[in-house]
Design a protein around this motif. Structure first.
Motif, PDB file in Angstrom:
ATOM      1  N   THR A  58       0.586   3.908  -2.882  1.00 16.16           N
ATOM      2  CA  THR A  58       0.280   5.360  -2.744  1.00 16.16           C
ATOM      3  C   THR A  58       1.175   6.377  -3.042  1.00 16.16           C
ATOM      4  O   THR A  58       0.876   7.463  -3.113  1.00 16.16           O
ATOM      5  CB  THR A  58      -0.659   5.168  -1.426  1.00 16.16           C
ATOM      6  OG1 THR A  58       0.086   4.858  -0.409  1.00 16.16           O
ATOM      7  CG2 THR A  58      -1.788   4.627  -1.230  1.00 16.16           C
ATOM      8  N   GLY A  59       2.468   6.171  -2.592  1.00 19.97           N
ATOM      9  CA  GLY A  59       3.675   6.841  -2.579  1.00 19.97           C
ATOM     10  C   GLY A  59       4.147   7.214  -4.090  1.00 19.97           C
ATOM     11  O   GLY A  59       4.339   8.377  -4.295  1.00 19.97           O
ATOM     12  N   ARG A  60       3.783   6.266  -4.942  1.00 27.16           N
ATOM     13  CA  ARG A  60       4.633   6.320  -6.279  1.00 27.16           C
ATOM     14  C   ARG A  60       3.705   6.073  -7.405  1.00 27.16           C
ATOM     15  O   ARG A  60       3.485   7.008  -8.338  1.00 27.16           O
ATOM     16  CB  ARG A  60       5.795   5.434  -6.268  1.00 27.16           C
ATOM     17  CG  ARG A  60       6.679   5.383  -7.479  1.00 27.16           C
ATOM     18  CD  ARG A  60       7.447   6.691  -7.921  1.00 27.16           C
ATOM     19  NE  ARG A  60       8.544   6.298  -8.905  1.00 27.16           N
ATOM     20  CZ  ARG A  60       8.284   6.758 -10.030  1.00 27.16           C
ATOM     21  NH1 ARG A  60       7.147   7.192 -10.570  1.00 27.16           N
ATOM     22  NH2 ARG A  60       9.206   6.298 -11.012  1.00 27.16           N
TER      23      ARG A  60
ATOM     24  N   ARG B 188       0.857  -1.419   0.130  1.00 24.88           N
ATOM     25  CA  ARG B 188       0.002   0.020  -0.025  1.00 24.88           C
ATOM     26  C   ARG B 188       0.940   1.119   0.108  1.00 24.88           C
ATOM     27  O   ARG B 188       0.539   2.056  -0.877  1.00 24.88           O
ATOM     28  CB  ARG B 188      -0.905  -0.030   1.475  1.00 24.88           C
ATOM     29  CG  ARG B 188      -2.089   0.886   0.983  1.00 24.88           C
ATOM     30  CD  ARG B 188      -3.193   0.814   2.215  1.00 24.88           C
ATOM     31  NE  ARG B 188      -3.675  -0.642   2.416  1.00 24.88           N
ATOM     32  CZ  ARG B 188      -3.565  -1.469   3.429  1.00 24.88           C
ATOM     33  NH1 ARG B 188      -2.782  -1.360   4.216  1.00 24.88           N
ATOM     34  NH2 ARG B 188      -4.091  -2.668   3.135  1.00 24.88           N
ATOM     35  N   ALA B 189       1.869   1.303   0.841  1.00 25.43           N
ATOM     36  CA  ALA B 189       2.740   2.397   0.928  1.00 25.43           C
ATOM     37  C   ALA B 189       3.477   2.658  -0.440  1.00 25.43           C
ATOM     38  O   ALA B 189       3.475   3.795  -1.008  1.00 25.43           O
ATOM     39  CB  ALA B 189       4.049   2.353   1.792  1.00 25.43           C
ATOM     40  N   ALA B 190       3.878   1.529  -1.067  1.00 22.93           N
ATOM     41  CA  ALA B 190       4.661   1.805  -2.334  1.00 22.93           C
ATOM     42  C   ALA B 190       3.690   2.218  -3.471  1.00 22.93           C
ATOM     43  O   ALA B 190       3.863   3.100  -4.348  1.00 22.93           O
ATOM     44  CB  ALA B 190       5.192   0.443  -2.916  1.00 22.93           C
TER      45      ALA B 190
ATOM     46  N   ARG C 294       2.407  15.210  -6.845  1.00 22.85           N
ATOM     47  CA  ARG C 294       1.327  14.398  -5.811  1.00 22.85           C
ATOM     48  C   ARG C 294       2.379  13.395  -5.124  1.00 22.85           C
ATOM     49  O   ARG C 294       2.132  12.935  -4.068  1.00 22.85           O
ATOM     50  CB  ARG C 294       0.512  13.622  -6.572  1.00 22.85           C
ATOM     51  CG  ARG C 294      -0.748  14.489  -7.097  1.00 22.85           C
ATOM     52  CD  ARG C 294      -1.976  13.928  -7.178  1.00 22.85           C
ATOM     53  NE  ARG C 294      -3.041  14.625  -7.518  1.00 22.85           N
ATOM     54  CZ  ARG C 294      -4.058  14.557  -8.107  1.00 22.85           C
ATOM     55  NH1 ARG C 294      -4.334  13.335  -8.416  1.00 22.85           N
ATOM     56  NH2 ARG C 294      -5.087  15.633  -8.551  1.00 22.85           N
ATOM     57  N   SER C 295       3.464  12.935  -5.711  1.00 30.44           N
ATOM     58  CA  SER C 295       4.331  11.895  -4.862  1.00 30.44           C
ATOM     59  C   SER C 295       5.376  12.725  -4.040  1.00 30.44           C
ATOM     60  O   SER C 295       6.113  12.026  -3.643  1.00 30.44           O
ATOM     61  CB  SER C 295       4.850  11.007  -5.804  1.00 30.44           C
ATOM     62  OG  SER C 295       5.955  11.627  -6.854  1.00 30.44           O
ATOM     63  N   ARG C 296       5.455  13.874  -4.251  1.00 25.67           N
ATOM     64  CA  ARG C 296       6.438  14.991  -3.414  1.00 25.67           C
ATOM     65  C   ARG C 296       7.802  14.435  -3.700  1.00 25.67           C
ATOM     66  O   ARG C 296       8.829  14.448  -2.875  1.00 25.67           O
ATOM     67  CB  ARG C 296       6.198  14.651  -2.092  1.00 25.67           C
ATOM     68  CG  ARG C 296       4.805  15.138  -1.576  1.00 25.67           C
ATOM     69  CD  ARG C 296       4.483  15.070   0.039  1.00 25.67           C
ATOM     70  NE  ARG C 296       3.155  15.581   0.361  1.00 25.67           N
ATOM     71  CZ  ARG C 296       2.979  16.984   0.587  1.00 25.67           C
ATOM     72  NH1 ARG C 296       4.335  17.668   0.696  1.00 25.67           N
ATOM     73  NH2 ARG C 296       1.938  17.585   0.896  1.00 25.67           N
TER      74      ARG C 296
END
Ligand code: BES
Ligand code: MN
Ligand code: ZN
Length: 526
Positions: free
Chosen positions: A197-199, A193-195, A330-332
């Motif tokens: 939503t982050g990228r 989920r982290a990968a 959006r991915s900062r």
């Protein structure tokens, strides 16, 4: 006929907050697009396990089922799958599928081949394939395989790209029903989920923005509405500033080349500049400047009727730089980019420019405009000069549906890459391989440049006799970039209109979003 309001409309805005709706500068007949959400897309989730119902997708690189975590198949179910696999001679090759029904509590079991030892793109492609195969399946979907969390995120990324469709104008049939969720199981679902939503999710948002803008017809997306839609997409995103020049402002800045292209249309031209500066990024930005012809009729050098409708997507380069910037923001991402859309509508009209007209660019260079259908290079000439002067970038990449000639040379397999800088060329080629948006290097030969010399101006926009069209166009654009500034140009006329692959469904491909997102990350000066 242009209206007075067109000349008065002024909207220099230096904020990412959406401006109050600006006065519409022409009387349009556009269908206003409905909500941005795509009703047929499945929400994507990750879980440790899933119930034994709905549709089950199993990713495998061999004829044997992998050890699955998160789904439990009974011995009888495994035996039934093994028998079907043997009967169908399914071997798990990349791109292959086997659809089974009547096994266990599942409405359908779909095997999707990844090939042995799949890399990131192969996993994503299997996800995209699954999305397309299950398009008309109303059930919830579970995807299982032998994944780590990161690998599960890759599969979800492919599913998200592959399930894209543009059906907002379908009201009678073929409109996808609101679909149930897809859940990827296996691996560490928190890491997945982290990968994702982050990228991956921001990247998919960028691709979706680009595809949507390009698929929309030209009565909906014209320079002013392009700007409005992109503003909406960036609303609330941190570290973003937006500058928009309207036609009157561009005229004042002596941008005669872009103004000339748009002067046959009542829809005013725009130059939209979205700057994203991530925390911890280098001083000078990478400039990505896209051709944004919202409709290319050819102008007075009018195109034939057949296929002219495809020219609604002649703003795809502009759409893709905005998509890439959206993904980065959006991915900062810790990068500094300036995404630029050179927007105009190329129409024949009593006020349109004529073959033979001479226009002057921002820097004062003169162009003998011999063919109004070679307009992409004209809008990019001013955009390149203005952006280099104003933003002092450390590199400049153009992306444009520039020539029919590149379609003949490379078709939809590669975008043409033209570069004067070897480092930038290598970075782009590498980003192409990583992202799956591949490039093929094309020549910039000084001999070709001679064909673009004008007898009475600095340069002409076409060579009067047949020639290496894609290279001539590239040379023209490069003429408006300082030799010392690393510069490259991508001709995407061939890859833009997709014939349909797992990650790129039929329609406008959004080519360049994934590539430029990758380039910006790889090429950031550390
Ligand atoms: N937008 C077209 C190029 C194009 C062609 C894009 C096919 C997508 C599919 C471009 O503006 C154009 O008209 N180019 C001319 C240039 C010529 C007049 C020198 C072309 O390629 O024919
Ligand atoms: Mn044209
Ligand atoms: Zn064009």
């Amino acid at each position: 006929m242009r209206t007075k309001i067109a000349l008065l409309a002024s909207c220099l805005v230096l904020t990412a907050v959406p401006a109050a709706a600006s006065a519409q500068d022409f009387v349009g007949s556009g269908v206003v697009p409905s909500a941005r959400a795509h009703s047929g897309e499945r929400p994507i989730g990750f879980a440790a396990s899933a119930p034994a119902s709905g549709a089950l997708v199993i990713l495998t690189g061999a004829a044997q089922l992998p050890t699955l975590t998160g789904v439990t198949l009974t011995d009888a179910e495994r035996a039934a799958i093994a028998a079907a696999v043997a009967a169908a001679k399914f071997e798990g090759k990349a791109g292959s599928t086997l659809s089974l029904r009547g096994i266990g509590g599942y409405s359908r079991i779909l095997l999707v081949g990844t090939g042995a030892n799949p890399a990131m793109l192969a996993r994503a492609e299997a996800g995209g394939k699954a999305a397309q195969e299950l398009m008309s399946e109303a059930q919830p979907v579970t995807i299982a395989g032998a994944f780590t969390g990161g690998e599960a995120a890759d599969v979800a990324y492919g599913f998200a790209l592959g399930q894209y469709r543009f059906d907002r104008y379908k009201t009678v049939d073929q409109k996808a029903p609101p679909a149930d969720a897809v859940t990827v199981v296996g691996g560490d679902s928190a890491a997945a989920r982290a990968a994702f939503t982050g990228r991956h999710a921001p990247l998919v948002d960028g691709v979706r923005l680009s595809r949507d803008l390009a698929n929309e017809p030209a009565n909906v997306i014209y320079p002013e509405s392009f700007v409005a839609e992109v503003r909406k997409a960036f609303a609330g995103t941190a570290n973003v500033t937006i500058e928009v020049l309207d036609e009157a402002q561009m005229r004042k800045l002596n941008m005669g080349s872009i103004v000339g292209v748009g002067q046959g249309s009542p829809r005013g031209s725009r130059l939209m500049i979205v700057r994203y500066r991530g925390t911890g990024s280098a001083a000078a930005p990478l400039a990505m400047i896209g051709k944004g012809i919202t409709f290319d009729s050819g102008g007075i050098s009018i195109k034939p009727a057949a296929g002219m409708w495809d020219m609604k997507a002649d703003m795809s380069g502009a759409a893709s730089v905005m998509g890439a910037a959206l993904s980065l923001a959006r991915s900062r991402a810790p990068v500094h980019v300036v995404a630029v859309a050179a927007l105009a509508e190329n129409m024949p009209d009593g006020n349109a420019q004529r073959p033979g007209d001479i226009v002057r660019t921002y820097s004062g260079k003169t162009i003998e405009m011999l063919n109004s259908d070679a307009e992409g290079r004209l809008v990019l000439a001013d955009a390149n000069e203005y952006v280099a002067d104003t933003y002092k970038p450390r590199g400049l990449v153009n992306i444009a549906t520039l020539t029919g000639a590149i379609v003949g040379a490379l078709d939809d397999q590669y975008a043409g890459l033209f570069a004067r800088d070897e480092t930038l060329a290598a970075q782009l080629a590498a980003a192409g391989e990583t992202s799956g948006e591949r490039l093929w290097r094309m020549p910039l030969n000084p001999k070709y440049a001679e064909r673009m010399k004008s007898d009475i101006a600095d340069i002409r926009n076409i060579a009067p006799s047949q020639g290496p069209g894609a290279s001539l166009g590239a040379h023209f654009i490069g003429f408006f970039v300082d030799e010392k500034l690393p510069w490259a140009h991508l001709d995407i006329a061939g890859v833009n209109d997709a014939s349909g692959t797992p990650l790129v469904p039929k329609g406008q491909s959004g080519f360049g979003v994934r590539l430029l997102d990758q380039l910006a990350r790889d090429a950031e000066v550390k």
